[in-house]
Write an enzyme that holds these catalytic residues in place. Structure first.
Site, short mmCIF file in Angstrom:
data_model
loop_
_atom_site.label_atom_id
_atom_site.label_comp_id
_atom_site.label_asym_id
_atom_site.label_seq_id
_atom_site.Cartn_x
_atom_site.Cartn_y
_atom_site.Cartn_z
N ASN A 101 -3.66 -4.03 0.24
CA ASN A 101 -3.27 -5.26 0.91
C ASN A 101 -2.13 -5.03 1.92
O ASN A 101 -1.70 -3.90 2.14
CB ASN A 101 -2.88 -6.32 -0.13
CG ASN A 101 -3.28 -7.71 0.29
OD1 ASN A 101 -3.12 -8.10 1.44
ND2 ASN A 101 -3.80 -8.49 -0.64
N HIS A 131 14.82 11.08 -4.82
CA HIS A 131 15.93 11.98 -4.52
C HIS A 131 16.60 12.45 -5.81
O HIS A 131 16.83 11.67 -6.72
CB HIS A 131 16.95 11.27 -3.62
CG HIS A 131 16.44 11.03 -2.25
ND1 HIS A 131 16.44 12.01 -1.29
CD2 HIS A 131 15.88 9.93 -1.68
CE1 HIS A 131 15.91 11.52 -0.17
NE2 HIS A 131 15.56 10.26 -0.39
#
Length: 200
Positions: A101, A131
């Site tokens: 979507n 990270h």
């Protein structure tokens, strides 16, 4: 011949139900989305392996390495403002008739697999990396983990799927969920809404 008649009859009934203007507008939009799919195959001929797929306006594919492999099975539909970003030696496979979507983000530097017939709601973020905030100089900056999404999975709006996640076939993920880990097949996953602060 019977198949052709059936298709023509189906199109006629759809045109009647929607109205001529809306019917032709929708199919012209879909034709433009198919042409955009072919455009990305031309832009990244070594990286993108696909047949016919749809990608609507303002959606894009960013590939930053010659070693990336993007496999898109037939009749995948990607709506507006969705970004797919790939780097390093990553592999992203999107199964047949997957629907993605509006306003979704897929960030892949390792391995993501999305099974056939899966439906992904608006605003979903899928990241097979994050990270390493504890990293010292010389350490690996990025932590990576596979994301495997089974067949016929429903993923609700604004869900975040993190590295190291496996979702079984036919699972339903409630809107706004944050996933890391395993979700069993044929289950509904819902995050508990609690405020929690943990020292590290």
């Amino acid at each position: 011949m019977n198949k052709i008649k059936k298709i023509i009859k189906g199109l006629y009934n759809e045109c009647k139900a929607k109205g001529t203007y809306h019917f032709f507008r929708m199919y012209l939009s879909n034709l433009a989305a198919i042409l955009r799919g072919f455009k990305w195959k031309i832009v990244y001929p070594r990286n993108v392996k696909s047949s016919c797929f749809f990608i609507q306006s303002r959606s894009k594919i960013d590939i930053y390495s010659k070693n990336v492999r993007l496999i898109i099975k037939p009749l995948v539909f990607i709506r507006r403002n969705t970004t797919i970003r790939m780097d390093h030696n990553s592999i992203l496979e999107i199964g047949e008739k997957v629907f993605i979507n509006d306003n979704c983000s897929i960030n892949c530097i390792h391995n993501i697999r999305i099974g056939d017939y899966t439906k992904i709601g608006p605003g979903v973020s899928i990241n097979d990396n994050d990270h390493n905030f504890r990293a010292k100089e010389g350490d690996e900056r990025m932590l990576k983990g596979d994301i495997i999404i089974g067949k016929n999975v429903w993923i609700g709006a604004n869900t975040v799927i993190l590295r190291g996640t496996t979702i079984g076939d036919n699972a339903v993920i409630a809107a706004g969920s944050v996933l890391k880990g395993d979700v069993a097949p044929n289950t509904v996953f819902l995050n508990k809404r609690e405020n929690l602060s943990v020292e590290f």
